[in-house]
Write a protein that holds these residues in place. Structure first.
Motif, PDB file in Angstrom:
ATOM      1  N   TYR A 125       2.760  -6.941  12.757  1.00 17.72           N
ATOM      2  CA  TYR A 125       3.300  -5.146  13.197  1.00 17.72           C
ATOM      3  C   TYR A 125       3.323  -4.834  14.640  1.00 17.72           C
ATOM      4  O   TYR A 125       3.914  -5.090  15.583  1.00 17.72           O
ATOM      5  N   PHE A 147       9.467  -7.093   8.740  1.00 17.87           N
ATOM      6  CA  PHE A 147       7.812  -8.150   8.699  1.00 17.87           C
ATOM      7  C   PHE A 147       8.251  -8.891   7.884  1.00 17.87           C
ATOM      8  O   PHE A 147       7.194  -9.685   8.964  1.00 17.87           O
ATOM      9  N   TYR A 148       8.742  -9.054   6.935  1.00 20.71           N
ATOM     10  CA  TYR A 148       8.001  -9.989   5.844  1.00 20.71           C
ATOM     11  C   TYR A 148       8.868 -10.584   4.891  1.00 20.71           C
ATOM     12  O   TYR A 148      10.382 -10.846   5.108  1.00 20.71           O
ATOM     13  N   SER A 205       1.568   4.146  11.738  1.00 18.94           N
ATOM     14  CA  SER A 205       0.755   5.448  10.725  1.00 18.94           C
ATOM     15  C   SER A 205      -0.243   4.052  10.205  1.00 18.94           C
ATOM     16  O   SER A 205       0.128   2.635  10.243  1.00 18.94           O
ATOM     17  N   ASP A 206      -1.040   4.404   9.411  1.00 17.10           N
ATOM     18  CA  ASP A 206      -1.957   3.738   8.551  1.00 17.10           C
ATOM     19  C   ASP A 206      -1.176   2.175   8.111  1.00 17.10           C
ATOM     20  O   ASP A 206      -1.064   1.235   8.099  1.00 17.10           O
ATOM     21  N   SER A 207      -0.062   2.383   7.077  1.00 18.49           N
ATOM     22  CA  SER A 207       0.714   2.019   6.628  1.00 18.49           C
ATOM     23  C   SER A 207       0.861   1.036   6.849  1.00 18.49           C
ATOM     24  O   SER A 207       1.425  -0.443   6.980  1.00 18.49           O
ATOM     25  N   ARG A 208       1.260   1.449   8.529  1.00 18.40           N
ATOM     26  CA  ARG A 208       2.199   0.349   9.181  1.00 18.40           C
ATOM     27  C   ARG A 208       0.588  -0.787   9.701  1.00 18.40           C
ATOM     28  O   ARG A 208       1.520  -1.745  10.159  1.00 18.40           O
ATOM     29  N   ARG A 209      -0.151   0.009   9.515  1.00 20.93           N
ATOM     30  CA  ARG A 209      -0.945  -1.227  10.075  1.00 20.93           C
ATOM     31  C   ARG A 209      -1.336  -2.924   9.399  1.00 20.93           C
ATOM     32  O   ARG A 209      -1.982  -3.225   9.758  1.00 20.93           O
ATOM     33  N   LEU A 210      -0.932  -1.361   7.837  1.00 21.94           N
ATOM     34  CA  LEU A 210      -1.252  -3.244   7.220  1.00 21.94           C
ATOM     35  C   LEU A 210       0.112  -4.355   6.923  1.00 21.94           C
ATOM     36  O   LEU A 210       0.307  -4.822   6.183  1.00 21.94           O
ATOM     37  N   VAL A 211       1.135  -3.912   7.631  1.00 25.37           N
ATOM     38  CA  VAL A 211       2.510  -4.536   7.722  1.00 25.37           C
ATOM     39  C   VAL A 211       2.222  -5.979   8.281  1.00 25.37           C
ATOM     40  O   VAL A 211       1.295  -5.926   9.478  1.00 25.37           O
ATOM     41  N   TYR A 246       0.334  -1.429  -0.056  1.00 23.49           N
ATOM     42  CA  TYR A 246       0.054  -0.092   0.128  1.00 23.49           C
ATOM     43  C   TYR A 246       1.049   1.215  -0.195  1.00 23.49           C
ATOM     44  O   TYR A 246       2.340   1.318   1.033  1.00 23.49           O
ATOM     45  N   GLU A 289       4.049   7.904   4.912  1.00 26.00           N
ATOM     46  CA  GLU A 289       3.896   7.195   6.526  1.00 26.00           C
ATOM     47  C   GLU A 289       5.225   6.830   7.080  1.00 26.00           C
ATOM     48  O   GLU A 289       5.196   5.896   6.138  1.00 26.00           O
TER      49      GLU A 289
END
Lengths: 126, 295, 471
Positions: free
Chosen positions: C98, B119-120, C89-95, B96, B102
């Protein structure tokens, strides 16, 4: 071999590729056995979607104009589909449509437009 | 400008494993309706351009899809899952790029990439380093000191390093120069087969290069979804002395003092049905189509 | 083995190699980096500590703060700041995974620091001497100063130099006051009027400067989301306004409706007051601590200091956690008339959240309890202390949940539960104000804080009205 792709044209990219190959084959610029550039290289060069290029190639294959050859990629077919005059006229139609549209926008009388086209045709022969 | 009933051109072939599915999603902030029964399905491997005026709901749609904003109603599936409860496996397949990068400002570029990359499971550090070099992104520079364009590059790398199957990009290229935009579009197709891409952008000439499908949004509604090639071949702008009968196939018409300008879909409204005197039957590129449908 | 199975097994191998400890190590490595801002301050404190210890040894001064308090406070703050910075952030919510991983690392680190408490206590055993509750109030203001300026620093990026200078001066102030020019020191620390023993210039100054208003006052624009995502509630609210997920806590809704007689609020009204209260929860909660301790007369810094620091770190660490939990919520309800904001917070999650907080906090307090027993503090005193601490912490948590936006659940069981807590604490404190001059001092300070905040809020509001919130 380079395609001339204009993504902002009103004609879809895949059709631009098909039209160019058709014209080049009809005009003898591409001969049977000639390789078409790989999907990847066309896509990378023009920064377009590889799927679009492969769609164009698949349609050319379906038409019999090109064929897939193992290890090489797409090549112009040995035996070109016999094109009758009506078929060839169809090939001409898109560019004439565009020209007609321009002529209307420029409000050029039909007589003059036809004369110009005739002139261009004759000029080509010289 | 009168807009006839929004034409939802038959939705994309629905498959059970479509990576993106939104059905009747409605999102309102007080009186402002950001999404109005928006529906969308994207098939695997499609590259979808999401276009619309400012405030059309593009970002809201993306945020709802990703579970970052909860809509009031509707059904959403992201990679087959509820976006609110996205599994880690699904997250690992998702990239994303938010509208504004960010980033953790005090990290250095390479630290940031290593940190998120950790993390991946499939993070390709070597490839990311290559991209850094190619895109002129100094690895030892602090994020705070990067230009906006560089921050966008970094934000893009953070989304690309794990070769995601689904890439969602919200205005990713706004600060890129034309060369970098080309480079970026090449990267979209780099060695990840069947990647689905949803990209929202105002740079329509960029979209035209790469998209397989177009989604047009207006006032929180999904106005148009179709293959871009089909739209390009079948949508025509015509000028007619009289109004066209509204109905399927007439996407928009605008009556001026002398004549009516309309956008028609020749699959549903054949050119032969045009009233006599209709002229200027014109194909449109994305820019022109956008102006005709959005103005 | 054909190509595809080979590739699959390689992928499996690769996934196995990508073991968790490497992720955790990466996170852990970032913690000290994230809290780098504190390093300068920490060095300064170490220096000041050494100086004070030396002076103490030379019998030039008494030691007010010991090693344990300072080290733990700053490690705690650093940890809390690192967490909120990385939380993001929001993008880190998708990691993938996390936040859980981050929380695990932070918790383990916090526990590791906690395990050193007996040692630091031993090092700083002199802590027990010479500390009155007035000193505690002062300490509280002082700690908050650190917090507010550090947060201010992060929120107002454009004020680097000033933030730094202020931080450093305030970091130096107490030490300079202890060892500096005696008449000035005496003035700084003596009451302005005999009837109000706590109204010393230093206390008033600290109270005036204490609340986290500076960012509001200095902000030239609202902080960008990515810059300060979780360093201040303001950024969080701004993010919500920008992304359309703004939520007004019901306390705020009531207040706003009372003051503005409007059900539909312009963005700046939505943003400012909750942000303001968001900042105030800290001072208020700490005031409760100190007020209650003062009343029951057991401000044993020996217990409070090592207990408070990790508790604060924990609270700071929990703040983003609870904010993030708040995004999911329970069913559908309307917070603003006509606005259907929907939040879902499963009840089990709420329960588990509180259970975890309670367990961890209890766990953190255990060593302090052992120390207290070892120090032969009477059981009754310890009992009162623990009760007061529990009450205060519950109050802090309750305030936090009420005040920070996006976490309000209206008329749910937790809300009722928290209302009872807040009510009890309010009652206890009201009684304190009536009966105890010291408590009056504390609450007078809070009142000054609130007044300052309000003035600054109105001031800031004027400027913010020109800021475009569209996004």
């Amino acid at each position: 071999m380079l395609f001339d792709i204009n993504p902002s044209a009103a004609v879809p990219i895949y059709r631009q590729i098909i039209d160019q190959v058709r014209r080049m084959v009809a005009g003898g610029l591409l001969k049977p056995g000639d390789e078409l550039p790989s999907v990847r290289s066309v896509a990378a060069q023009h920064a377009v979607n590889p799927m679009t290029v492969s769609k164009a190639y698949s349609l050319l294959e379906a038409e019999g104009l090109a064929m897939r050859q193992r290890g090489v990629g797409m090549v112009i077919a040995q035996r070109q589909p016999v094109r009758e005059l009506p078929d060839r006229l169809e090939l001409l139609r898109p560019s004439l449509q565009a020209a007609a549209q321009h002529a209307r926008q420029l409000e050029i009388p039909m007589r003059d437009a036809l004369a110009l086209f005739k002139n261009e045709l004759e000029g080509d022969k010289q | 400008m009168t807009m006839t009933q929004p034409q939802l051109i038959p939705p994309l072939a629905a498959m059970s494993d479509d990576p993106v599915l939104l059905e009747d999603v409605t999102l309102a902030y007080g009186d402002i309706i950001a999404l109005n029964n928006a529906s969308l399905r994207l098939p695997t491997g499609s590259v979808v351009g999401l276009a619309g005026s400012n405030g059309a709901g593009k970002s809201s749609l993306i945020r709802c899809l990703l579970g970052l904003t909860l809509p009031q109603s509707g059904r959403i599936r992201l990679l087959g899952e509820d976006p609110r409860e996205l599994s880690d496996a699904a997250r690992a397949r998702l990239g994303y790029v938010p509208q504004t990068p960010e980033l953790i400002e005090w990290m250095k570029v390479d630290q940031h990439l290593d940190y998120i990359g950790a993390f991946y499971p499939d993070w390709d550090a070597a490839r990311v380093a290559d991209w850094c070099a190619k895109w002129d992104l100094p690895p030892r520079q602090k994020v705070a000191g990067l230009s906006l364009g560089q921050k966008q590059k970094l934000s893009l790398l953070l989304a690309l390093g794990h070769a995601p199957q689904l890439l969602v990009l919200d205005e990713p290229v706004a600060s890129f120069d034309p060369l970098m935009r080309r480079e970026f579009m090449r990267t979209l197709f780099d060695e990840t087969p069947d990647r689905t891409v949803l990209i929202s952008s105002h740079l329509l000439s960029d979209l035209e290069r790469v998209i397989s499908h177009l989604v047009l949004m207006k006032n929180g509604r999904v106005l148009l979804v179709d293959e871009w090639d089909a739209l390009n071949e079948n949508l025509r702008r015509v000028v007619s002395p009289i109004r066209l009968p509204s109905g399927p196939g007439v996407l928009a018409q605008h009556t001026g003092s002398e004549d009516t300008t309309a956008v028609i879909d020749t699959r549903q409204f054949p050119l032969s049905d045009l009233p006599s005197g209709a002229r200027q039957v014109m194909a449109m590129n994305l820019d022109e189509l956008f102006v005709e449908l959005m103005s | 083995m054909n190509m595809s199975t080979q590739a699959t097994s390689q992928a499996v191998m690769h996934a196995r190699e990508h073991s968790h400890w490497r992720v955790y190590l990466t996170i852990f490595r970032q913690l000290p980096v994230a809290s780098w801002l504190f390093s300068g301050l920490l060095v300064l404190f170490m220096f000041a500590l050494v100086a004070t210890q030396v002076f103490a040894a030379m019998r030039l001064t008494t030691v007010v703060f010991g090693w344990s308090w300072n080290v733990l406070l700053f490690v705690g703050l650093g940890l809390g700041k690192a967490t909120s910075d990385l939380w993001g952030s929001d993008s880190r919510r998708l990691v993938p995974d996390y936040h859980r991983r981050l929380m695990r690392v932070v918790t383990v680190t916090a526990l590791a620091i906690w395990s050193t408490i007996p040692l630091t206590y031993w090092l700083g055993s002199v802590d027990r001497d010479g500390m009155s509750w007035v000193g505690g109030v002062w300490l509280w203001s002082y700690g908050l100063l650190g917090l507010s300026f550090i947060w201010g620093f992060f929120v107002t990026r454009k004020m680097h130099w000033l933030a730094r200078v202020l931080m450093m001066s305030f970091a130096l102030l107490p030490w300079w006051a202890l060892v500096g020019y005696a008449p000035f020191r005496e003035w700084l620390f003596s009451p302005l009027a005999p009837a109000w023993p706590g109204y010393t210039p230093i206390n008033l100054l600290s109270l005036l400067l204490g609340p986290h208003n500076w960012p509001l006052f200095f902000a030239r624009r609202m902080p960008a989301v990515q810059e300060a995502a979780h360093c201040s509630s303001l950024a969080r609210i701004e993010q919500r306004v920008r992304t359309g997920t703004a939520l007004d806590g019901f306390v705020m809704r009531e207040l706003l409706q009372f003051f503005h007689a409007k059900s539909r609020l312009r963005p700046e009204f939505r943003v400012c007051p909750p942000a303001l209260l968001g900042w105030l929860w800290g001072p208020l909660a700490m005031a409760l601590f100190v007020g209650v301790f003062a009343k029951i007369g057991i401000l044993y810094l020996a217990i409070v200091a090592p207990t408070l620091a990790p508790s604060m770190a924990l609270l700071t660490a929990i703040t983003p956690l609870s904010a993030s939990i708040g995004r999911k919520s329970l069913g559908r309800y309307t917070l603003l008339p006509g606005a259907a904001h929907r939040r879902e917070l499963p009840a089990w999650l709420t329960r588990r959240y509180f259970a975890v907080c309670a367990a961890v906090i209890a766990f953190l307090w255990l060593p302090s309890l052992l120390v207290a027993i070892w120090a032969e503090i009477p059981a009754a005193v310890i009992g009162r202390f623990v009760a007061a601490l529990l009450l205060s912490l519950a109050g802090a948590t309750a305030l936090q949940i009420f005040v920070l936006p996006g976490k309000t659940t209206v008329l749910s069981t937790p809300t009722v539960f928290l209302t009872v807590f807040v009510g009890t604490i309010a009652a206890v404190n009201a009684a304190l104000i009536v009966n105890d001059a010291g408590a009056r001092l504390v609450f007078a300070g809070v009142a000054v804080s609130i007044a300052t905040s309000t003035v600054l809020y109105l001031w800031g509001l004027r400027r913010w009205k020109t800021i475009d919130l569209g996004g």
